[in-house]
Design an enzyme around this catalytic site. Structure first.
Site, PDB file in Angstrom:
ATOM      1  N   CYS A   1       0.735  -1.119  -0.092  1.00 24.24           N
ATOM      2  CA  CYS A   1       0.267  -0.621   0.367  1.00 24.24           C
ATOM      3  C   CYS A   1       0.720   1.593  -0.318  1.00 24.24           C
ATOM      4  O   CYS A   1       2.104   0.806   0.829  1.00 24.24           O
ATOM      5  CB  CYS A   1      -1.025   0.210   1.524  1.00 24.24           C
ATOM      6  SG  CYS A   1      -2.032  -1.398   1.397  1.00 24.24           S
TER       7      CYS A   1
ATOM      8  N   ARG B   1       3.790  -0.945  -4.836  1.00 20.64           N
ATOM      9  CA  ARG B   1       3.644  -1.272  -3.491  1.00 20.64           C
ATOM     10  C   ARG B   1       1.818  -1.751  -4.222  1.00 20.64           C
ATOM     11  O   ARG B   1       1.351  -2.012  -2.223  1.00 20.64           O
ATOM     12  CB  ARG B   1       3.794  -0.198  -3.154  1.00 20.64           C
ATOM     13  CG  ARG B   1       4.703   0.882  -2.423  1.00 20.64           C
ATOM     14  CD  ARG B   1       4.277   2.019  -1.621  1.00 20.64           C
ATOM     15  NE  ARG B   1       4.895   2.041  -0.480  1.00 20.64           N
ATOM     16  CZ  ARG B   1       5.917   1.202   0.438  1.00 20.64           C
ATOM     17  NH1 ARG B   1       7.054   1.590   0.215  1.00 20.64           N
ATOM     18  NH2 ARG B   1       5.798   0.479   1.359  1.00 20.64           N
TER      19      ARG B   1
ATOM     20  N   TRP C   1      -2.998  -2.298  -1.371  1.00 25.86           N
ATOM     21  CA  TRP C   1      -2.605  -3.917  -1.933  1.00 25.86           C
ATOM     22  C   TRP C   1      -3.391  -4.646  -0.550  1.00 25.86           C
ATOM     23  O   TRP C   1      -3.398  -4.745   0.335  1.00 25.86           O
ATOM     24  CB  TRP C   1      -1.480  -4.045  -2.108  1.00 25.86           C
ATOM     25  CG  TRP C   1      -0.876  -6.475  -2.459  1.00 25.86           C
ATOM     26  CD1 TRP C   1      -0.726  -6.926  -2.843  1.00 25.86           C
ATOM     27  CD2 TRP C   1      -0.513  -6.988  -0.746  1.00 25.86           C
ATOM     28  NE1 TRP C   1      -0.256  -7.873  -3.132  1.00 25.86           N
ATOM     29  CE2 TRP C   1      -1.198  -8.122  -1.466  1.00 25.86           C
ATOM     30  CE3 TRP C   1      -0.895  -7.136   0.659  1.00 25.86           C
ATOM     31  CZ2 TRP C   1      -0.111  -9.515  -0.516  1.00 25.86           C
ATOM     32  CZ3 TRP C   1      -0.426  -7.807   1.185  1.00 25.86           C
ATOM     33  CH2 TRP C   1      -0.233  -9.515   0.653  1.00 25.86           C
TER      34      TRP C   1
ATOM     35  N   ASN D   1      -1.640   2.305   5.703  1.00 21.55           N
ATOM     36  CA  ASN D   1      -1.089   1.313   4.971  1.00 21.55           C
ATOM     37  C   ASN D   1       0.588   0.171   6.663  1.00 21.55           C
ATOM     38  O   ASN D   1       0.506   0.611   7.501  1.00 21.55           O
ATOM     39  CB  ASN D   1       0.807   2.203   4.503  1.00 21.55           C
ATOM     40  CG  ASN D   1       1.860   0.784   4.015  1.00 21.55           C
ATOM     41  OD1 ASN D   1       3.156   1.485   4.051  1.00 21.55           O
ATOM     42  ND2 ASN D   1       1.974  -0.480   3.900  1.00 21.55           N
ATOM     43  N   GLY D   2       0.171  -1.180   6.030  1.00 25.74           N
ATOM     44  CA  GLY D   2       0.447  -2.009   7.407  1.00 25.74           C
ATOM     45  C   GLY D   2      -1.202  -2.535   7.790  1.00 25.74           C
ATOM     46  O   GLY D   2      -2.276  -2.960   6.939  1.00 25.74           O
TER      47      GLY D   2
ATOM     48  N   GLU E   1      14.423 -20.381  -7.539  1.00 28.04           N
ATOM     49  CA  GLU E   1      14.489 -19.121  -8.170  1.00 28.04           C
ATOM     50  C   GLU E   1      13.602 -18.886  -9.904  1.00 28.04           C
ATOM     51  O   GLU E   1      12.396 -18.220 -10.351  1.00 28.04           O
ATOM     52  CB  GLU E   1      15.376 -17.959  -8.578  1.00 28.04           C
ATOM     53  CG  GLU E   1      15.223 -16.556  -9.311  1.00 28.04           C
ATOM     54  CD  GLU E   1      14.732 -15.854  -8.500  1.00 28.04           C
ATOM     55  OE1 GLU E   1      13.618 -15.932  -7.661  1.00 28.04           O
ATOM     56  OE2 GLU E   1      14.700 -14.842  -9.415  1.00 28.04           O
TER      57      GLU E   1
ATOM     58  N   LYS F   1       9.919 -17.277 -10.655  1.00 31.31           N
ATOM     59  CA  LYS F   1       9.245 -16.478 -11.513  1.00 31.31           C
ATOM     60  C   LYS F   1       8.695 -17.423 -12.972  1.00 31.31           C
ATOM     61  O   LYS F   1       7.771 -16.641 -13.013  1.00 31.31           O
ATOM     62  CB  LYS F   1      10.554 -15.927 -12.697  1.00 31.31           C
ATOM     63  CG  LYS F   1      10.885 -14.553 -12.958  1.00 31.31           C
ATOM     64  CD  LYS F   1      11.015 -13.548 -12.152  1.00 31.31           C
ATOM     65  CE  LYS F   1      11.881 -13.589 -10.732  1.00 31.31           C
ATOM     66  NZ  LYS F   1      12.249 -13.101  -9.880  1.00 31.31           N
TER      67      LYS F   1
ATOM     68  N   GLU G   1       4.966 -16.287 -10.759  1.00 32.70           N
ATOM     69  CA  GLU G   1       4.730 -14.934 -10.609  1.00 32.70           C
ATOM     70  C   GLU G   1       4.227 -14.823 -11.819  1.00 32.70           C
ATOM     71  O   GLU G   1       3.265 -14.103 -12.057  1.00 32.70           O
ATOM     72  CB  GLU G   1       5.682 -14.222  -9.688  1.00 32.70           C
ATOM     73  CG  GLU G   1       5.824 -12.764  -9.233  1.00 32.70           C
ATOM     74  CD  GLU G   1       7.223 -12.363  -8.976  1.00 32.70           C
ATOM     75  OE1 GLU G   1       6.588 -11.212  -8.157  1.00 32.70           O
ATOM     76  OE2 GLU G   1       8.190 -13.099  -8.849  1.00 32.70           O
TER      77      GLU G   1
ATOM     78  N   HIS H   1      12.866 -39.645  -4.901  1.00 38.08           N
ATOM     79  CA  HIS H   1      12.474 -39.542  -3.062  1.00 38.08           C
ATOM     80  C   HIS H   1      10.679 -39.603  -3.009  1.00 38.08           C
ATOM     81  O   HIS H   1      10.290 -39.034  -2.113  1.00 38.08           O
ATOM     82  CB  HIS H   1      12.996 -39.137  -1.954  1.00 38.08           C
ATOM     83  CG  HIS H   1      14.511 -39.065  -2.419  1.00 38.08           C
ATOM     84  ND1 HIS H   1      14.955 -40.749  -1.893  1.00 38.08           N
ATOM     85  CD2 HIS H   1      15.820 -38.475  -2.231  1.00 38.08           C
ATOM     86  CE1 HIS H   1      16.125 -40.864  -1.774  1.00 38.08           C
ATOM     87  NE2 HIS H   1      16.611 -39.594  -2.418  1.00 38.08           N
TER      88      HIS H   1
ATOM     89  N   LYS I   1       5.540  -5.000  -5.000  1.00 36.80           N
ATOM     90  CA  LYS I   1       6.589  -4.556  -4.997  1.00 36.80           C
ATOM     91  C   LYS I   1       7.199  -4.415  -3.561  1.00 36.80           C
ATOM     92  O   LYS I   1       8.834  -4.910  -3.991  1.00 36.80           O
ATOM     93  CB  LYS I   1       7.125  -3.781  -6.146  1.00 36.80           C
ATOM     94  CG  LYS I   1       8.842  -3.559  -5.973  1.00 36.80           C
ATOM     95  CD  LYS I   1       9.055  -4.511  -7.650  1.00 36.80           C
ATOM     96  CE  LYS I   1      10.526  -4.456  -7.793  1.00 36.80           C
ATOM     97  NZ  LYS I   1      11.254  -5.914  -8.144  1.00 36.80           N
TER      98      LYS I   1
HETATM   99  O1  M6R Z   1      12.310  -6.061  -1.999  1.00 33.25           O
HETATM  100  P1  M6R Z   1      13.319  -8.100  -1.443  1.00 33.25           P
HETATM  101  O2  M6R Z   1      14.061  -8.194  -2.036  1.00 33.25           O
HETATM  102  O3  M6R Z   1      12.874  -7.474   0.191  1.00 33.25           O
HETATM  103  O4  M6R Z   1      11.810  -8.504  -1.752  1.00 33.25           O
HETATM  104  C1  M6R Z   1      11.353  -9.520  -1.136  1.00 33.25           C
HETATM  105  C2  M6R Z   1       9.988 -10.417  -1.931  1.00 33.25           C
HETATM  106  O5  M6R Z   1       8.945  -9.924  -1.773  1.00 33.25           O
HETATM  107  C3  M6R Z   1      10.573 -10.499  -3.959  1.00 33.25           C
HETATM  108  O6  M6R Z   1      11.608 -11.003  -3.560  1.00 33.25           O
HETATM  109  C4  M6R Z   1       9.105 -11.248  -4.308  1.00 33.25           C
HETATM  110  O7  M6R Z   1      10.066 -12.576  -4.368  1.00 33.25           O
HETATM  111  C5  M6R Z   1       9.805 -10.884  -6.239  1.00 33.25           C
HETATM  112  N1  M6R Z   1       8.227 -10.306  -6.222  1.00 33.25           N
HETATM  113  C6  M6R Z   1      10.028 -12.349  -7.019  1.00 33.25           C
HETATM  114  O8  M6R Z   1       9.963 -11.947  -7.989  1.00 33.25           O
END
Ligand code: M6R
Length: 607
Positions: free
Chosen positions: A2, A27, A78, A104-105, A481, A485, A488, A504, A602
């Site tokens: 947010c 945000r 958000w 925000n929070g 990772e 990706k 996401e 396993h 983000k």
């Molecule tokens: O800003 P940060 O690197 O601390 O963020 C951590 C995660 O929220 C961030 O990496 C998230 O997993 C991304 N959207 C992945 O692409």
């Protein structure tokens, strides 16, 4: 998560607020809203579900030119409590629409508070925020400052809040605990924002508020209070230039950011690696090497967590230091056994991730050595950590972190070499690695040139509902990772496993046409991984391999994405970059919003 933006001054607040929200949209982009007040207490409220552009369209159609709302607050959401609807969109108001609040929070005890308040007030939303504004109404006694001080005592959780009062039109109050809040000042007025970037074009000075501080803005001036008392706080000159590059020839910021990787690597190494002398020289790393470090614990979340896991192999193999990697949320859930010979490393693109930031606070309370690796300059984690390095990835707009992850891994590699040089790392090994690093940008460019082929392969895999992503040793977190990706960006279910774990249990899922994406560059585990691939093929699973260019492949793979012939460590960077393109192109094939994937933000500033 947010974003909050507020303004009081001589200009019409509404366009300024909507513009501010555009910068804060990373945000959260579930919905957005704005409220402005003019000098006579008349208000303008507009809300829209979806991105800030939806709000902007509604504002354009309804604002008109005749009235100037010199004070206002705005929010981009958000969703945490309550679905994505206009009713749940901030700003939230008291029952007679006198007070408006943006927040925000998360207010963790909102249910108990709401239950009590419901005896007297009717709630229209499902948000925790509405509790704050109803509490203000309940406890108001002719002084909003005192009221807000009192109200925050009831709240458990994290908040940054901005409040306006229709009966005092030229005033805004802001207060924060754990969530960020920055005050910006210009000749035309005073702003409040969730981050400094959104102020960079409108304010000439700024002040970061600390926890429990309150700002009162009135008549284009601001005052900061702590525990009810006025304090002096020097402002900083606005030295931040925040410009989101346009996308150029690319169709999304994410695509552009992946193509930025060679330049990002140049920035990461610039002034830190002396390629002529084949040494790493950086004052922070030199200072770090003076500390007695017997163990490292890396704490981070999401992609940064995988970057940390990759880094852990560097520290072990190059510096002989044992490493534990813990996600921020699990670190918070566990007990800390503080150890003064452990270096606690916090990785974060935003520098604001609540799970990581709160973990850092806990470690600091125990007086242990903390080290931040962050991308956003001046962010909370860089301000709290004892030592820090920036990842220098530049502004990352795409919600999916790409170029920053590569930059984080490069910083971790430099750190490991630097610590290794003071320990048992062979001089020749360090020199060879540094020599190779000089060409890493070129190696990545080679991968990027292969984009059309990767796109073709991605199109084939876009039809699947589920896939495994597999790798051994350093390539296990790379698989993690790459899988994150894919999830996401494309919303396809992908699951990462250590290659050796497949037999396993997960192998039970492999059947004809079930895709397994395998990271198998030339290196220590190549042959073992080949055997595991045979096990997949024996079940007629489909295999896509990230493989080194010279490899004799036979009919081992159904599809291959070639990566340059480099050392194993460097192929982490190249294969990860290729996997980013793969995930991006699957998402494009499925017509996803790649820069703003659904349900995400983000900067994740709630636990
Ligand atoms: O800003 P940060 O690197 O601390 O963020 C951590 C995660 O929220 C961030 O990496 C998230 O997993 C991304 N959207 C992945 O692409």
């Amino acid at each position: 998560m947010c974003g909050i933006f507020a303004y009081n001054g001589t200009k019409n607040s509404i366009p300024l607020l909507v513009d501010g929200l555009r910068t804060l949209e990373y945000r959260g982009y579930d919905s957005a809203g704005v409220v402005g007040i003019n000098d006579t207490g008349e208000i303008f409220v507009q809300k829209a579900v979806g991105k800030v552009s939806n709000l902007a369209t509604k504002v354009d159609g309804s604002l008109g030119n005749s009235k100037v709302y010199t004070t206002g607050i705005a929010h981009t959401r958000w969703a945490t409590h309550g679905t994505v609807t206009e009713l749940n969109t901030h700003p939230h108001s008291s029952s007679k629409e006198r007070f408006y609040v943006v927040h925000n929070g998360i207010i963790e005890n909102y249910k108990e508070l709401k239950k009590e308040l419901e005896k007297k007030y009717t709630f229209y939303s499902d948000t925790d925020t509405e509790v704050i504004v109803k509490l203000i109404e309940e406890h108001y006694e002719e002084d909003l400052k005192k009221t807000l001080e009192k109200v925050t005592k009831f709240l458990t959780g994290a908040y940054s809040v901005a409040v306006i009062d229709r009966e005092n039109p030229g005033t805004i109050l802001g207060i924060k605990l754990w969530s960020p809040l920055v005050v910006g000042a210009s000749e035309d007025g005073v702003f409040i924002s969730s981050d400094v970037n959104a102020l960079s074009k409108v304010a000439s000075n700024y002040v970061m508020l600390e926890d429990d501080e309150m700002v009162i803005i009135q008549d284009k001036k601001y005052q900061i209070y702590t525990a009810g008392n006025l304090i002096e706080r020097e402002s900083q000159e606005m030295d931040i230039e925040y410009g989101i590059d346009d996308m150029g020839i690319f169709s999304s910021h994410t695509e552009k950011e992946i193509h930025d990787i060679p330049t990002v690597l140049e920035n990461v190494f610039s002034g830190r690696v002396n390629f002529g002398e084949k040494t790493i020289y950086n004052e922070t790393l030199e200072e770090l090497a003076e500390h007695e470090i017997e163990r490292i614990e890396i704490i981070s979340s999401g992609s940064s967590y995988y970057a940390g896991m990759i880094g852990s192999y560097f520290f072990k193999s190059l510096a002989g230091i044992s490493v534990q990697v813990t996600s921020g949320s699990e670190f918070l859930a566990d007990e800390l056994l503080p150890d003064t010979k452990t270096l606690y490393v916090f990785l974060s693109q935003s520098g604001e991730t609540a799970d990581t930031r709160e973990s850092l606070k806990i470690v600091k309370e125990k007086w242990c050595l903390t080290f931040g690796i962050v991308n956003v300059v001046g962010s909370t984690i860089s301000r709290l950590a004892d030592m820090w390095l920036y990842s220098h990835a530049g502004v990352e707009v795409g919600v999916a972190s790409t170029k920053n992850v590569i930059a984080q891994i490069a910083v971790l590699l430099m750190m490991a070499v630097s610590l290794g040089q003071k320990r048992n790392l062979q001089h020749s090994k360090a020199r060879t690695l540094i020599e190779e690093l000089e060409w890493l940008g070129d190696n990545i460019s080679e991968v990027l040139l292969n984009a059309p082929k990767i796109r073709e392969i991605a199109k084939k895999y876009a039809k699947h509902k589920s896939m495994f992503v597999l790798g051994r040793n350093m390539f296990f977190p790379v698989a993690g990772e790459a899988s994150l990706k894919c999830k996401e960006l494309s919303y396809i279910h992908t699951e990462a496993y250590s290659m050796g774990e497949l037999k396993h249990g997960p192998l039970a899922l492999v059947q004809p046409d079930f895709p397994c994406i395998v990271f198998n560059p030339a290196g220590k585990f190549y042959t073992k991984t080949v055997s595991n691939i045979q096990e997949i093929r024996a079940r007629e699973g489909t295999v896509l391999g990230y493989v080194t260019k010279w490899e004799e492949l036979g009919d081992l793979y159904d599809d291959i994405i070639e990566i340059p012939n480099t050392s194993e460590i460097l192929s982490i960077f190249t294969s990860l970059t290729a996997s980013y393109l793969f995930a991006l192109y699957i998402a494009e094939e499925l017509e996803r919003d790649v820069d703003k994937p659904k349900n995400l933000a983000k900067s994740v500033t709630v636990e």
